[in-house]
Scaffold this active site. Structure first.
Site, PDB file in Angstrom:
ATOM      1  CE1 TYR A  76      31.894  71.545  73.677  1.00 29.04           C
ATOM      2  CE2 TYR A  76      31.981  73.695  74.756  1.00 29.04           C
ATOM      3  CZ  TYR A  76      31.254  72.661  74.190  1.00 29.04           C
ATOM      4  OH  TYR A  76      29.872  72.728  74.155  1.00 29.04           O
TER       5      TYR A  76
ATOM      6  CG  HIS B  97      23.403  67.700  68.624  1.00 30.00           C
ATOM      7  ND1 HIS B  97      22.935  67.016  69.737  1.00 30.00           N
ATOM      8  CD2 HIS B  97      22.300  68.201  68.007  1.00 30.00           C
ATOM      9  CE1 HIS B  97      21.612  67.107  69.789  1.00 30.00           C
ATOM     10  NE2 HIS B  97      21.203  67.824  68.748  1.00 30.00           N
TER      11      HIS B  97
END
Length: 310
Positions: free
Chosen positions: A102, A158
């Protein structure tokens, strides 16, 4: 039955991830319509009449800004597919590896800019708001390019790469630091030859709420997790109210978002799909405009001759 109730039932009956498509036999949300039109003049007439426009966007919008999708052949980070890293189980087993993944995505996104499709949507929202008309963007994307373009009324179903959630106290905060913590500096390279950094868990991003110091995780919906019911309620409200729906750069196979536009179409509201190619939902819509959305969308959302702007 309301859209939210349908969403909840689908989420509950799918033991698998909320982000994965259901079996093909469940994808028929409403009966097929006649072959969709690609007549831009007809779409522009529907656009001129619309008071509440819902725009649903997917990965295809971001791809035109050079955002990697991690899908298809070669769509790997190191030797893993995104689906192997974007799960609660992967984070529990190896939070360092997941944070490296990430961190890489965050750093990539900090270098990307909105493309003409993002800008056209944001400009349309600004312009129509002055006319007492509304535009809402419902996005599956976590990159915040819509926000960067200036979109205000945004529902990120999301989550966002630039928000974190504490695994201890649950606090959610926006965080645009680069890197997000010192231990991730220079880490996250996608080359398959790169070894995991194996960062000690205590050196990974930590909660800064007084007395907490819990481990942070990206505030995104992972495979195996349900979508936020409050966000879904907002989506339901907007879709129930809209009198025009525009679907941009989405494959229409990822649930529950894949059923949003067909549900709107089933009550007679015009739906226009802007996508590189046809999708499983294309024949349920009134309009379909193939091609790069950065090319097809700006003229579609441009000022109409009938608009009155003070």
């Amino acid at each position: 039955m309301s859209l939210l109730q349908v969403s909840a039932r689908r989420l509950l009956c799918q033991a698998r991830c909320a982000l994965k498509p259901p079996p093909a036999k469940q994808q028929r949300v409403c009966p097929e319509m006649a072959r969709p039109s690609s007549n831009m003049a007809d779409f522009r007439e529907a656009f001129a009449r619309a008071k509440h426009i819902a725009i649903i966007t997917g990965a295809g919008v971001s791809a035109e800004s050079g955002v990697p999708t991690f899908r298809g052949a070669g769509g790997l980070w190191r030797k893993w597919q995104a689906q192997e890293l974007a799960t609660p189980e992967a984070f529990a087993r190896n939070p360092s590896r997941v944070w490296e993944f990430y961190h890489y995505r965050r750093e990539v996104m900090l270098s990307k800019q909105p493309n003409p499709a993002h800008m056209a949507i944001a400009e349309c929202e600004r312009r129509l708001s002055k006319q007492g008309r509304s535009v809402v963007v419902i996005t599956q994307n976590i990159d915040e390019l819509h926000r960067k373009a200036g979109t205000k009324h945004l529902l990120e179903i999301h989550g966002s790469l630039f928000k974190t959630r504490c695994t201890n106290c649950g606090n959610v905060v926006a965080d645009y630091r680069s890197p997000i913590c010192p231990a991730l500096a220079g880490k996250g390279a996608p080359d398959p030859q790169i070894e995991d950094a194996a960062i000690p868990v205590e050196d990974l991003p930590r909660c800064e709420e007084e007395g907490c110091n819990g481990l942070l995780r990206p505030h995104v919906v992972w495979f195996g997790e349900a979508l936020d019911t409050e966000v879904l309620a907002e989506v339901e409200k907007e879709l129930d109210m809209c009198d025009l729906c525009v679907v941009v750069g989405t494959s229409s196979v990822v649930y529950p978002a894949a059923m949003f536009a067909p549900q709107v179409s089933s009550r007679g509201v015009p739906v226009a799909e802007f996508n590189m190619e046809a999708t499983p939902a294309t024949n349920r819509f009134r309009f379909h405009f193939p091609g790069p959305c950065g090319t097809t969308l700006p003229p579609a959302l441009a000022r109409h001759d009938t608009e009155l702007i003070a």
